[in-house]
Design a protein around this motif. Structure first.
Motif: not given
Length: 367
Positions: A111-133
């Motif tokens: 899931g983290g690899a997908l978000f980082q690839a789709l956002s083209r940003n190394p910080l685009g992970s579920p932890d930063i995007l608020g999905l875990g929250q």
């Protein structure tokens, strides 16, 4: 020779050398059906080594606890050659926990690899995007408001994660979803969900608040086959689909216009892959609580090991699984069985990695 021409020549030489190294690192393999497949030898080696590390850590983790079992006895018990006591401890008590750890780590890594690839940003992970929250908010509503059981908490976490993912996608939409806009909206949503979670905790009674805090740390303690099967079926459906979409995802990293020109239905692929990433993240959170930073660090570490461009989906999956079971084994070795939740260990390690990543990105001028 002018400075500009000299710099251009040096850049061409470096690019050619890089392409040559990439070509040497891959090999073309012809399948029985007559298709030619280019195989990245280094990436395949990394995947194999990560799988070996994950399986070895799993065997050690199964043998760790108040009743230690040697690795050889664990292996014999897993193939059905152990005594009655060992079979009960291994197959009923410890094996489900380890399988949940492997599946949760693999889901978060992918899931983290997908978000980082789709956002083209190394910080685009579920932890930063608020999905875990968001998943945590759904679980807290069930615990605090409805006093629901473990099954209802799982459903609440799934609903919270899906709702948060949908809200982020809709708020980030403006003639498409841009990477930095997705990250910024996700950071804002994370702050909102964190505030909601704090409010819910203040309204809970002592018993529900203690139960919620234990869940929020992210732990594999007490996991059984009830958490294994739903996550296993979800991974069996989503992982092949995501891996089959790796080619489209890699082309999307070159930009939407180029992807459209190459025949990729960008928004459709993006929506389906984001939905897959949200489902994987929400299901992992529902099974083990919000385990921190695995989704952020696993893709980054996998990319640094493979040295390959693109999303590195399979290495990220294997890295996530290995990271989580190794972290759980380390926590039990250092602090004793079930004394330190695995989410605390991954949070500390991931926090250090995030600080290092931010410093690196700042020095490179990307943030």
């Amino acid at each position: 020779m002018s400075t500009a021409v000299k710099n251009a020549t040096e850049s061409d030489v470096k690019a050619a050398a890089k392409d040559t190294r990439a070509t040497r690192a891959t090999r073309a393999v012809r399948t029985p059906g007559g298709f030619s497949v280019r195989l990245d030898v280094r990436a395949l080696t990394v995947v194999v080594l990560l799988l070996v590390a994950a399986l070895a850590a799993s065997v050690l983790l199964i043998g760790t606890g108040d009743f230690p079992i040697p690795a050889g006895d664990v292996l014999r018990t897993l193939v059905g050659d152990g005594n009655a006591g060992q079979e009960f401890i291994v197959n009923e008590l410890r094996l489900p926990r380890v399988l949940v750890g492997l599946l949760v780590g693999a889901s978060l890594g992918l899931g983290g690899a997908l978000f980082q690839a789709l956002s083209r940003n190394p910080l685009g992970s579920p932890d930063i995007l608020g999905l875990g929250q968001g998943a945590t908010a759904g679980a807290l509503v069930v615990i605090v408001v409805f006093s629901g059981g473990s099954g209802q908490v799982t459903v609440g976490a799934l609903a919270g994660g899906l709702g948060t993912g949908l809200a982020i996608y809709l708020l980030a939409w403006k003639r498409g979803v841009h990477g930095y806009r997705l990250v910024l909206v996700g950071i804002g949503m994370s702050a909102i969900m964190t505030a909601v979670n704090g409010y819910l905790l203040t309204k809970a009674d002592l018993v529900d608040a203690a139960r919620a805090l234990v869940w929020m740390t992210g732990s594999l303690s007490g996991r059984d086959w009830a958490q294994v099967w739903p996550l296993l079926w979800l991974c069996a459906v989503l992982v092949p689909f995501v891996l089959a979409s790796a080619r489209d995802l890699r082309m999307m990293e070159m930009g939407d216009d180029v992807s459209y020109a190459l025949g990729v239905r960008v928004e459709r692929v993006r929506l389906l892959l984001m939905l897959s990433a949200v489902l994987l993240t929400a299901a992992a959170t529902a099974a083990a609580g919000p385990v921190s930073f695995v989704a952020l660090t696993a893709p980054q570490l996998a990319r640094r090991l493979t040295r390959s461009p693109g999303p590195n989906l399979l290495p990220s999956l294997c890295m996530g699984a290995a990271l989580l079971v190794i972290a759980d084994w380390v926590s039990q070795q250092v602090f004793g069985a079930d004394q330190m939740p695995v989410g605390v260990v991954t949070g500390v390690l991931g926090g250090v990695y995030l600080l290092w990543l931010l410093v690196t990105e700042r020095r490179a001028g990307r943030i």
